[in-house]
Write a protein that holds these residues in place. Structure first.
Motif, mmCIF file in Angstrom:
data_model
loop_
_atom_site.group_PDB
_atom_site.id
_atom_site.type_symbol
_atom_site.label_atom_id
_atom_site.label_comp_id
_atom_site.label_asym_id
_atom_site.label_seq_id
_atom_site.Cartn_x
_atom_site.Cartn_y
_atom_site.Cartn_z
ATOM 1 N N UNK A 235 0.864 -1.181 0.000
ATOM 2 C CA UNK A 235 0.000 0.000 0.000
ATOM 3 C C UNK A 235 0.902 1.232 0.000
ATOM 4 N N UNK A 236 0.357 2.362 -0.481
ATOM 5 C CA UNK A 236 1.181 3.560 -0.504
ATOM 6 C C UNK A 236 0.365 4.826 -0.306
ATOM 7 N N UNK A 237 -0.780 4.881 -0.985
ATOM 8 C CA UNK A 237 -1.566 6.117 -0.966
ATOM 9 C C UNK A 237 -2.992 5.822 -0.513
ATOM 10 N N UNK B 88 1.149 -16.697 5.025
ATOM 11 C CA UNK B 88 2.024 -15.795 5.778
ATOM 12 C C UNK B 88 1.968 -14.461 5.038
ATOM 13 N N UNK B 89 1.487 -13.427 5.717
ATOM 14 C CA UNK B 89 1.271 -12.151 5.035
ATOM 15 C C UNK B 89 2.193 -11.072 5.588
ATOM 16 N N UNK B 90 2.691 -10.224 4.682
ATOM 17 C CA UNK B 90 3.414 -9.021 5.094
ATOM 18 C C UNK B 90 2.772 -7.826 4.428
ATOM 19 N N UNK B 91 2.785 -6.721 5.150
ATOM 20 C CA UNK B 91 2.246 -5.477 4.591
ATOM 21 C C UNK B 91 3.384 -4.458 4.493
ATOM 22 N N UNK B 92 3.599 -3.945 3.281
ATOM 23 C CA UNK B 92 4.607 -2.906 3.070
ATOM 24 C C UNK B 92 3.893 -1.596 2.741
ATOM 25 N N UNK B 93 4.190 -0.555 3.497
ATOM 26 C CA UNK B 93 3.663 0.794 3.227
ATOM 27 C C UNK B 93 4.818 1.596 2.631
ATOM 28 N N UNK B 94 4.630 2.105 1.411
ATOM 29 C CA UNK B 94 5.738 2.842 0.789
ATOM 30 C C UNK B 94 5.936 4.208 1.437
ATOM 31 N N UNK C 33 -9.989 0.728 9.362
ATOM 32 C CA UNK C 33 -10.212 -0.465 8.531
ATOM 33 C C UNK C 33 -9.600 -1.715 9.142
ATOM 34 N N UNK C 34 -8.970 -1.560 10.301
ATOM 35 C CA UNK C 34 -8.388 -2.727 10.971
ATOM 36 C C UNK C 34 -7.206 -3.311 10.218
ATOM 37 N N UNK C 35 -6.502 -2.472 9.460
ATOM 38 C CA UNK C 35 -5.282 -2.966 8.796
ATOM 39 C C UNK C 35 -4.201 -3.182 9.847
ATOM 40 N N UNK C 36 -3.403 -4.251 9.713
ATOM 41 C CA UNK C 36 -2.301 -4.415 10.673
ATOM 42 C C UNK C 36 -1.245 -3.337 10.466
ATOM 43 N N UNK C 37 -0.434 -3.103 11.476
ATOM 44 C CA UNK C 37 0.684 -2.164 11.301
ATOM 45 C C UNK C 37 1.593 -2.700 10.203
ATOM 46 N N UNK C 38 2.110 -1.826 9.331
ATOM 47 C CA UNK C 38 2.969 -2.334 8.258
ATOM 48 C C UNK C 38 4.199 -3.048 8.828
ATOM 49 N N UNK C 39 4.598 -4.131 8.159
ATOM 50 C CA UNK C 39 5.838 -4.809 8.545
ATOM 51 C C UNK C 39 7.037 -3.981 8.114
ATOM 52 N N UNK C 40 6.841 -3.219 7.039
ATOM 53 C CA UNK C 40 7.917 -2.344 6.553
ATOM 54 C C UNK C 40 7.296 -1.019 6.167
#
Ligand code: UD1
Length: 360
Positions: A7-9, A30-36, A52-59
């Motif tokens: 995700x980014x914007x 196994x999921x990772x979330x990257x926020x640019x 929206x209950x998104x997890x904290x970004x892993x990166x």
């Protein structure tokens, strides 16, 4: 299966949230979330994670704002080591922002399978940065997950093999369905002193509309004129606020009848969209949300990559000189009772996860 989501914007968050939730629900991912970090203000980013209950970004790549080229390049540079370290089976990108294309390019170069959610949309207007992002991302993706039949057709015409295209419906509508009740319970109408069906909700941020003085001044003059007859609330994107300020239009806007608001969170924005007599926007998402809700929508753009919102929904394109007359006319339109487009049913994430699991 290891899946890395990007995700980014702002418009990305409501598309990724239901996909991550569905993978969580099924298990085995196994999921990772990257926020640019393309969007970084709390009001453009953090509030959506909370709501929206998104997890904290892993990166968090923390790229911030810059020219399109520099921003894209910076995202690529910072994403490459993350992808190499995590080694996912799939990278999932959504929408058409710079972060989408930048991470798609890196995934393709690293030989990681790439799924594009909201594939196939086309405005056929290469002056829009988003159109370039769509063209590149769709060319590179292994799995093209589309919201509507027109998108499938665009991809076929571009020579994308049928085996890569899956129509899954509109995942943003999953988020809308899941959050509508919460949005309707928000106190924002009361706080702003607005009555349902008796105001206009405005959001505008496209470079075409806001980056030059003349169009922006023209828009503000039309809004000020309409606001003498009906309340107007304008949730102002940081880019737009900066330009209003730079062009000296802010003092007049602030003392005029148009009510300027900070960017809104998801629930408040849906609450205003749902209750508005008419929406004036240049956003992609609002064209779809108004179609789903049956609320009249005017899109201040020469074209749309979402023609289904015109063919089957409540959306109409307009121009700056026509804003005043069109707004005044559409204010009195009844809410549409037409059913939403096919597969805009709140279950797109399930079909997306099915497709990613099968790899086709
Ligand atoms: C981006 C997307 C656009 C999407 C929009 C939704 C691209 C090419 N454009 O446009 O498709 O509709 O997001 O909002 O990817 N800014 C801040 N704080 C922030 C983010 C931005 O102040 O958190 C300001 C900065 O001055 C920045 C400007 O807004 O230069 C534009 O931000 P940028 O991410 O480049 O594009 P958007 O106009 O937000």
């Amino acid at each position: 299966m290891k899946v890395l989501h990007v995700v980014g914007a702002r418009p990305n968050f409501m598309k990724t949230a239901p996909i991550m939730r569905e993978m969580d629900r099924r298990g085995g991912f196994q999921q990772w979330l990257v926020h640019t970090g393309q969007h970084y203000d709390d009001g453009m980013s953090r509030v959506f994670f909370d709501e929206l209950g998104l997890p904290r970004p892993d990166e968090d790549l923390g790229v911030g704002s810059d020219s399109h080229t520099r921003q894209t390049a910076e995202i690529m540079l910072r994403f490459e080591p993350v992808l190499r370290a995590r080694k996912p089976d799939w990278v999932v990108v959504v929408g058409d922002v710079n972060s989408t294309m930048a991470c798609a390019l890196v995934a393709a170069k690293e030989g990681t399978r790439l799924a594009h959610v909201e594939a196939g949309l086309r405005s056929f207007d290469r002056a829009m940065p988003e159109e370039l992002n769509r063209l590149v991302t769709d060319t590179l993706a292994d799995l093209l997950l589309t919201p509507s039949a027109d998108a499938d057709e665009n991809l076929r015409r571009a020579g994308i093999p049928e085996s890569r295209i899956r129509r899954v419906g509109n995942v943003m509508i999953d988020t809308l369905c899941a959050n509508l009740e919460k949005a309707r319970a928000r106190p924002i109408l009361r706080q702003l002193g607005l009555l349902p069906r008796s105001f206009v909700y405005v959001t505008l941020h496209r470079p075409n509309n806001v980056d030059e003085r003349e169009p922006l001044a023209g828009i503000m003059a039309s809004l000020t004129s309409v606001a003498r007859k009906v309340p107007i609330v304008f949730a102002v994107h940081p880019r737009t606020r900066k330009k209003l300020d730079e062009f000296g239009l802010l003092p007049a806007a602030e003392t005029g009848a148009v009510r300027l608001l900070e960017p809104l969170g998801y629930h408040d924005s849906i609450a205003l969209t749902d209750a508005a007599a008419c929406v004036l926007t240049d956003s992609g998402g609002l064209q779809e949300e108004t179609t789903y809700l049956g609320v009249p929508c005017l899109t201040l753009r020469p074209n749309t990559e979402r023609p289904i919102t015109i063919a089957e929904g409540t959306n109409r394109l307009t121009t700056i000189p026509r804003v005043e007359v069109e707004l005044s006319r559409r204010l009195h339109e009844d809410r549409s009772q037409r059913p939403p487009p096919e597969l805009w049913d709140g279950h797109a994430a399930e079909r997306i996860v099915d497709a990613v699991t099968r790899g086709r």
